[in-house]
Design a protein around this motif. Structure first.
Motif, PDB file in Angstrom:
ATOM      1  N   GLY A 225      -2.183 -14.938 -49.954  1.00  0.00           N
ATOM      2  CA  GLY A 225      -3.505 -14.358 -49.828  1.00  0.00           C
ATOM      3  C   GLY A 225      -4.460 -14.831 -50.912  1.00  0.00           C
ATOM      4  N   ILE A 226      -5.546 -14.082 -51.083  1.00  0.00           N
ATOM      5  CA  ILE A 226      -6.535 -14.351 -52.139  1.00  0.00           C
ATOM      6  C   ILE A 226      -6.733 -13.026 -52.861  1.00  0.00           C
ATOM      7  CG2 ILE A 226      -8.819 -15.282 -52.677  1.00  0.00           C
ATOM      8  CD1 ILE A 226      -8.861 -16.471 -49.823  1.00  0.00           C
ATOM      9  N   ALA A 227      -5.963 -12.816 -53.905  1.00  0.00           N
ATOM     10  CA  ALA A 227      -5.882 -11.507 -54.562  1.00  0.00           C
ATOM     11  C   ALA A 227      -7.216 -10.990 -55.077  1.00  0.00           C
ATOM     12  CB  ALA A 227      -4.861 -11.572 -55.700  1.00  0.00           C
ATOM     13  N   ASP A 228      -8.009 -11.871 -55.687  1.00  0.00           N
ATOM     14  CA  ASP A 228      -9.239 -11.389 -56.322  1.00  0.00           C
ATOM     15  C   ASP A 228     -10.316 -10.982 -55.314  1.00  0.00           C
ATOM     16  OD1 ASP A 228      -9.793 -13.950 -55.460  1.00  0.00           O
ATOM     17  OD2 ASP A 228     -10.762 -14.603 -57.318  1.00  0.00           O
ATOM     18  N   ARG A 229     -10.105 -11.304 -54.011  1.00  0.00           N
ATOM     19  CA  ARG A 229     -11.052 -10.892 -52.976  1.00  0.00           C
ATOM     20  C   ARG A 229     -10.423  -9.950 -51.961  1.00  0.00           C
ATOM     21  NH1 ARG A 229     -12.863 -16.213 -50.780  1.00  0.00           N
ATOM     22  NH2 ARG A 229     -11.929 -17.255 -52.563  1.00  0.00           N
ATOM     23  N   GLY A 230      -9.230  -9.517 -52.247  1.00  0.00           N
ATOM     24  CA  GLY A 230      -8.570  -8.572 -51.353  1.00  0.00           C
ATOM     25  C   GLY A 230      -8.167  -9.136 -50.011  1.00  0.00           C
ATOM     26  N   VAL A 231      -7.876 -10.451 -49.980  1.00  0.00           N
ATOM     27  CA  VAL A 231      -7.404 -11.073 -48.746  1.00  0.00           C
ATOM     28  C   VAL A 231      -5.882 -11.061 -48.750  1.00  0.00           C
ATOM     29  CG1 VAL A 231      -7.322 -13.184 -47.359  1.00  0.00           C
ATOM     30  CG2 VAL A 231      -9.441 -12.550 -48.554  1.00  0.00           C
ATOM     31  N   ALA A 232      -5.304 -10.318 -47.835  1.00  0.00           N
ATOM     32  CA  ALA A 232      -3.849 -10.213 -47.775  1.00  0.00           C
ATOM     33  C   ALA A 232      -3.223 -11.517 -47.309  1.00  0.00           C
ATOM     34  CB  ALA A 232      -3.457  -9.090 -46.825  1.00  0.00           C
ATOM     35  N   ALA A 233      -1.980 -11.740 -47.698  1.00  0.00           N
ATOM     36  CA  ALA A 233      -1.245 -12.914 -47.228  1.00  0.00           C
ATOM     37  C   ALA A 233      -1.098 -12.842 -45.709  1.00  0.00           C
ATOM     38  CB  ALA A 233       0.126 -12.957 -47.880  1.00  0.00           C
ATOM     39  N   CYS A 234      -1.391 -13.938 -45.030  1.00  0.00           N
ATOM     40  CA  CYS A 234      -1.227 -13.981 -43.573  1.00  0.00           C
ATOM     41  C   CYS A 234       0.221 -13.651 -43.197  1.00  0.00           C
ATOM     42  CB  CYS A 234      -1.587 -15.360 -43.039  1.00  0.00           C
ATOM     43  SG  CYS A 234      -3.173 -16.009 -43.587  1.00  0.00           S
ATOM     44  N   ALA A 235       1.156 -14.123 -44.039  1.00  0.00           N
ATOM     45  CA  ALA A 235       2.575 -13.936 -43.772  1.00  0.00           C
ATOM     46  C   ALA A 235       2.981 -12.467 -43.755  1.00  0.00           C
ATOM     47  CB  ALA A 235       3.413 -14.688 -44.805  1.00  0.00           C
ATOM     48  N   SER A 236       2.221 -11.620 -44.439  1.00  0.00           N
ATOM     49  CA  SER A 236       2.593 -10.209 -44.514  1.00  0.00           C
ATOM     50  C   SER A 236       2.507  -9.533 -43.144  1.00  0.00           C
ATOM     51  CB  SER A 236       1.700  -9.468 -45.521  1.00  0.00           C
ATOM     52  OG  SER A 236       0.348  -9.483 -45.109  1.00  0.00           O
ATOM     53  N   CYS A 237       1.692 -10.071 -42.241  1.00  0.00           N
ATOM     54  CA  CYS A 237       1.593  -9.527 -40.888  1.00  0.00           C
ATOM     55  C   CYS A 237       2.148 -10.473 -39.826  1.00  0.00           C
ATOM     56  CB  CYS A 237       0.132  -9.220 -40.548  1.00  0.00           C
ATOM     57  SG  CYS A 237      -0.581  -7.849 -41.466  1.00  0.00           S
ATOM     58  N   HIS A 238       1.947 -11.767 -40.028  1.00  0.00           N
ATOM     59  CA  HIS A 238       2.328 -12.742 -39.008  1.00  0.00           C
ATOM     60  C   HIS A 238       3.674 -13.406 -39.268  1.00  0.00           C
ATOM     61  CE1 HIS A 238      -1.553 -12.427 -37.001  1.00  0.00           C
ATOM     62  NE2 HIS A 238      -2.112 -12.421 -38.194  1.00  0.00           N
ATOM     63  N   GLY A 239       4.321 -13.046 -40.377  1.00  0.00           N
ATOM     64  CA  GLY A 239       5.641 -13.586 -40.670  1.00  0.00           C
ATOM     65  C   GLY A 239       5.607 -14.896 -41.439  1.00  0.00           C
ATOM     66  N   ALA A 240       6.643 -15.140 -42.200  1.00  0.00           N
ATOM     67  CA  ALA A 240       6.705 -16.329 -43.053  1.00  0.00           C
ATOM     68  C   ALA A 240       6.624 -17.624 -42.253  1.00  0.00           C
ATOM     69  CB  ALA A 240       7.991 -16.312 -43.876  1.00  0.00           C
ATOM     70  N   THR A 241       7.156 -17.617 -41.040  1.00  0.00           N
ATOM     71  CA  THR A 241       7.130 -18.817 -40.208  1.00  0.00           C
ATOM     72  C   THR A 241       6.136 -18.711 -39.057  1.00  0.00           C
ATOM     73  OG1 THR A 241       8.993 -17.987 -38.893  1.00  0.00           O
ATOM     74  CG2 THR A 241       9.509 -19.436 -40.749  1.00  0.00           C
ATOM     75  N   GLY A 242       5.286 -17.676 -39.096  1.00  0.00           N
ATOM     76  CA  GLY A 242       4.254 -17.544 -38.076  1.00  0.00           C
ATOM     77  C   GLY A 242       4.725 -16.995 -36.755  1.00  0.00           C
ATOM     78  N   GLY A 243       5.894 -16.330 -36.749  1.00  0.00           N
ATOM     79  CA  GLY A 243       6.440 -15.811 -35.501  1.00  0.00           C
ATOM     80  C   GLY A 243       5.777 -14.547 -35.000  1.00  0.00           C
ATOM     81  N   GLY A 244       4.978 -13.906 -35.851  1.00  0.00           N
ATOM     82  CA  GLY A 244       4.309 -12.680 -35.441  1.00  0.00           C
ATOM     83  C   GLY A 244       5.209 -11.467 -35.547  1.00  0.00           C
TER      84      GLY A 244
END
Length: 209
Positions: free
Chosen positions: A133-152
């Motif tokens: 993610g982008i911590a200083d702007r409050g952008v969460a890691a995409c992987a936290s919702c969509h998975g480390a390999t993008g499986g959703g």
């Protein structure tokens, strides 16, 4: 390959049916996807999204292997102001609830073809945003919702692995600009990202396996 965690489609389908939702028929969904319905003026989904959901058109999403509950939700959303897209809104309104369910089940059962990242200069940035993610702007890691390999995450977040760069970027821009408002979370996150960051993460996603 992108995984679907521990999701069991048979169990999910039974649960949905028990709750009153139509029981999915992937075979009927596949037939409608491949041929459409001339009597209603409904074209084949495959004409835009490719055989078995593997779109070869960069602006049209790959749908093979996509989470069935997510596809169903989008087909419903296209019939509302939350996701108004001239072509898809027209055709989604022509589909019955059963047909939406059947098409979603068919696509979920298909094997997705891999994509590839194209810009090596932004690969590190895309990876950083996707994973951390982008911590200083409050952008969460995409992987936290969509998975480390993008499986959703079934029933909540879509599969992203291998998706066309152009399509992913367009959706991020739609979320940012408000043209797409069917996910408050994505709308908030996209507003905190620059065009460069969105392009980088879209390219990184295309290469996820």
């Amino acid at each position: 390959m992108a995984s679907f965690v521990t999701f069991n489609p048979a169990i999910a389908a039974d649960a949905a049916h028990a709750a009153g939702a139509p029981k999915a028929d992937p075979a009927k969904g596949g037939s409608l996807y491949d041929t459409g319905d001339n009597a209603r003026g409904l074209p084949a989904c495959a004409s835009c999204h490719g055989a078995a959901g593997n779109s070869a058109i960069a602006t049209n999403p790959k749908l093979a292997g996509q989470v069935d509950t997510y596809v169903h939700k989008q087909l419903v959303d296209f019939t509302t102001p939350a996701r108004n897209q001239p072509i898809m809104t027209t055709y989604a309104k022509m589909l019955t609830e059963q047909e939406k369910t059947d098409i979603a089940a068919y696509l979920f059962s298909q094997q997705a073809k891999p994509g590839a990242a194209r810009n090596k200069d932004t690969l590190d940035l895309g990876r950083k945003i996707y994973r951390g993610g982008i911590a200083d702007r409050g952008v969460a890691a995409c992987a936290s919702c969509h998975g480390a390999t993008g499986g959703g995450l079934p029933a909540q977040y879509p599969r992203l692995a291998g998706q066309h760069q152009d399509y992913t970027l367009a959706q991020l821009q739609n979320f940012k600009g408000g043209a797409r408002s069917n996910s408050p979370q994505m709308g908030a996150l996209a507003k905190r990202m620059s065009d460069e960051e969105m392009k980088a993460v879209a390219d990184y996603i295309a290469g996820l396996k």
